[in-house]
Design an enzyme around this catalytic site. Sequence first.
Site, short mmCIF file in Angstrom:
data_model
loop_
_atom_site.label_atom_id
_atom_site.label_comp_id
_atom_site.label_asym_id
_atom_site.label_seq_id
_atom_site.Cartn_x
_atom_site.Cartn_y
_atom_site.Cartn_z
N LYS A 27 0.87 -1.18 0.00
CA LYS A 27 0.00 0.00 0.00
C LYS A 27 0.90 1.23 0.00
CE LYS A 27 -4.12 2.08 1.96
NZ LYS A 27 -3.68 3.45 1.66
N LEU A 28 0.83 1.98 -1.07
CA LEU A 28 1.72 3.12 -1.25
C LEU A 28 1.14 4.37 -0.61
CD1 LEU A 28 2.55 2.29 -4.94
CD2 LEU A 28 4.18 2.21 -3.05
#
Length: 275
Positions: A27-28
Site C-alpha cells: 500500500k503506497l
Amino acid sequence: MFVSPMLLEYTKDNKPFNDDNYITELKLDGIRLIVSNIDRPRLYTRHNNEITANFPELIASLSIPDGSVIDCELIVSDIDGKPNFAAVMERFKSNKSKHKVTACAFDIIKYKNKDITTLPLLERKELLDESFIENTHYTKSKFLVGKGIEYFNLVKQQGLEGTVQKLIGSKYEIGRRSSAWRKVIAYEVDEFFIAGYRKEDFGWLLSDGERVLGVMELGVGKPERQAGFKVFQQLKTKETNEMVYIQPLIKCIVKYRGYTKNNLLRLPVFERFVL
C-alpha cells in the site's frame, strides 16, 4: 475521461491473512491518480479533479496506448526509497517543487478502447503489463500470490504504510468500496496525554507530556466523548476562542501513521483510555 476508482475496505480487525485466492501488494503512501489517454492524456484525482497541468512531466513521459485508462498511486520516494506523503503533497501543491513524482500503476480500467472492468484481476494485470514500458515517471506495482501475513510483517518492519490484499478473480467495481480489495495499515501504537479539546468541531488535543502533537478526531465513540467531557471540566487551565486546555493527566492509547514533517501525529485514531 474520468473513471471513479474502486476503493478499499479494511481487513477484519486490520489484520493480514494468508489465502492463495488473494494477491498481496504494497500500500503506497501517496495520492490516488487516474491516468487517462482517451481523447488526449489527462490526469485526475479520485474526486474527479483534473490535475493534468500540475504534472507536465507525467504527460511528457506517458506511453499507454490510445483509448486506455490506468489506476495509479502518485508517490514521491525519500532518500531510502520509501514513499513520502508530505513530499508528494508539497509537489502536488506546487510544480516549482523539486520532488520527483512517480505514478505507480496497479490496475487498468480501459485498454485500447475496450472496457475491461469485468475481467478477473489477474487478466487485467496481464494487460497492464502490456500497456506500457516502465520509465523514470511510471512504474508497475509488484505483487505476490497469498503471503499476506509474511508480506505485511516485512512492510511493518520497514516502516511502510501497509499492504493491500485483493481477490484474484475480482472485477473492477467502478466508484465502489469493495471487500474484494482489503487494506491492512501498519499503525504505530503508543500512549499520549489528552491536553485539551476543541470548542466547536470535535477534536482532542494530544501531548507527549512536553509538546503538543496535534488533534485527534477519529475513533472516539459517543460514550468516550461524554465520559471525557465530564472529567475535562474539572481539569481546565485556560481557553481560547477555539480551544479549551486541560491539565495533561488523562492518557489514552492511540494508533497513528507516523509523524508529519512538522512532527505532529499523522491520522491519530483513538483506541481506548488508559485506566
